[in-house]
Scaffold this motif. Structure first.
Motif, PDB file in Angstrom:
ATOM      1  N   GLY A 214      65.015  70.190  32.832  1.00 48.76           N
ATOM      2  CA  GLY A 214      66.286  70.295  33.678  1.00 48.76           C
ATOM      3  C   GLY A 214      67.499  69.558  32.929  1.00 48.76           C
ATOM      4  N   ALA A 215      66.943  68.555  32.010  1.00 50.59           N
ATOM      5  CA  ALA A 215      67.860  67.812  31.253  1.00 50.59           C
ATOM      6  C   ALA A 215      67.998  68.329  30.040  1.00 50.59           C
ATOM      7  N   PRO A 216      69.417  68.278  29.440  1.00 53.79           N
ATOM      8  CA  PRO A 216      69.723  68.778  28.279  1.00 53.79           C
ATOM      9  C   PRO A 216      68.807  67.902  27.161  1.00 53.79           C
ATOM     10  N   CYS A 217      68.411  68.643  26.309  1.00 50.92           N
ATOM     11  CA  CYS A 217      67.659  67.804  25.161  1.00 50.92           C
ATOM     12  C   CYS A 217      68.384  67.846  24.040  1.00 50.92           C
ATOM     13  N   LYS A 218      68.628  66.310  23.388  1.00 57.33           N
ATOM     14  CA  LYS A 218      69.609  66.357  22.370  1.00 57.33           C
ATOM     15  C   LYS A 218      69.158  66.914  20.967  1.00 57.33           C
ATOM     16  N   ALA A 219      67.761  66.891  21.042  1.00 58.08           N
ATOM     17  CA  ALA A 219      67.345  67.570  19.531  1.00 58.08           C
ATOM     18  C   ALA A 219      67.379  69.105  19.687  1.00 58.08           C
ATOM     19  N   ARG A 220      67.547  69.629  20.614  1.00 57.01           N
ATOM     20  CA  ARG A 220      67.695  71.077  20.747  1.00 57.01           C
ATOM     21  C   ARG A 220      69.017  71.452  20.370  1.00 57.01           C
ATOM     22  N   ARG A 221      70.272  70.593  20.787  1.00 57.05           N
ATOM     23  CA  ARG A 221      71.561  70.920  20.672  1.00 57.05           C
ATOM     24  C   ARG A 221      71.886  70.663  19.105  1.00 57.05           C
ATOM     25  N   ALA A 222      71.259  70.018  18.512  1.00 53.33           N
ATOM     26  CA  ALA A 222      71.639  69.707  16.783  1.00 53.33           C
ATOM     27  C   ALA A 222      71.467  71.163  16.084  1.00 53.33           C
TER      28      ALA A 222
ATOM     29  N   LEU B 185      62.268  59.451  27.657  1.00 57.91           N
ATOM     30  CA  LEU B 185      63.408  58.812  28.658  1.00 57.91           C
ATOM     31  C   LEU B 185      64.823  59.093  28.253  1.00 57.91           C
ATOM     32  N   ASN B 186      65.138  59.298  27.039  1.00 58.89           N
ATOM     33  CA  ASN B 186      66.487  59.621  26.543  1.00 58.89           C
ATOM     34  C   ASN B 186      66.727  61.091  26.400  1.00 58.89           C
ATOM     35  N   HIS B 187      65.881  61.863  26.665  1.00 59.66           N
ATOM     36  CA  HIS B 187      65.723  63.401  26.652  1.00 59.66           C
ATOM     37  C   HIS B 187      65.961  63.656  25.275  1.00 59.66           C
ATOM     38  N   SER B 188      65.437  63.022  24.178  1.00 61.59           N
ATOM     39  CA  SER B 188      65.534  63.681  22.675  1.00 61.59           C
ATOM     40  C   SER B 188      64.316  64.375  22.344  1.00 61.59           C
TER      41      SER B 188
END
Length: 57
Positions: free
Chosen positions: A49-57, A20-23
């Protein structure tokens, strides 16, 4: 969230929270179940379509 986690075959309700929080993005089998349970209102593209926090790290 615990009920939804059980319906999805997940052992931990925190996983649903992560979706739900896109992580986290569901695995294909879980994603198919989400689509089925939502009657098609939630689709795989809703996750990609939502940015994934885990992939930005």
């Amino acid at each position: 969230m615990a009920d939804l986690a059980r319906e999805l075959g997940l052992h931990d309700a925190r996983t649903v929270h992560r979706y739900l929080n896109h992580s986290r993005i569901p695995r294909p089998a879980v994603m198919r179940r989400i689509v089925e349970l939502s009657g098609g209102k939630v689709t795989p593209s809703d996750f990609y379509g939502a940015p994934c926090k885990a992939r930005r790290a």
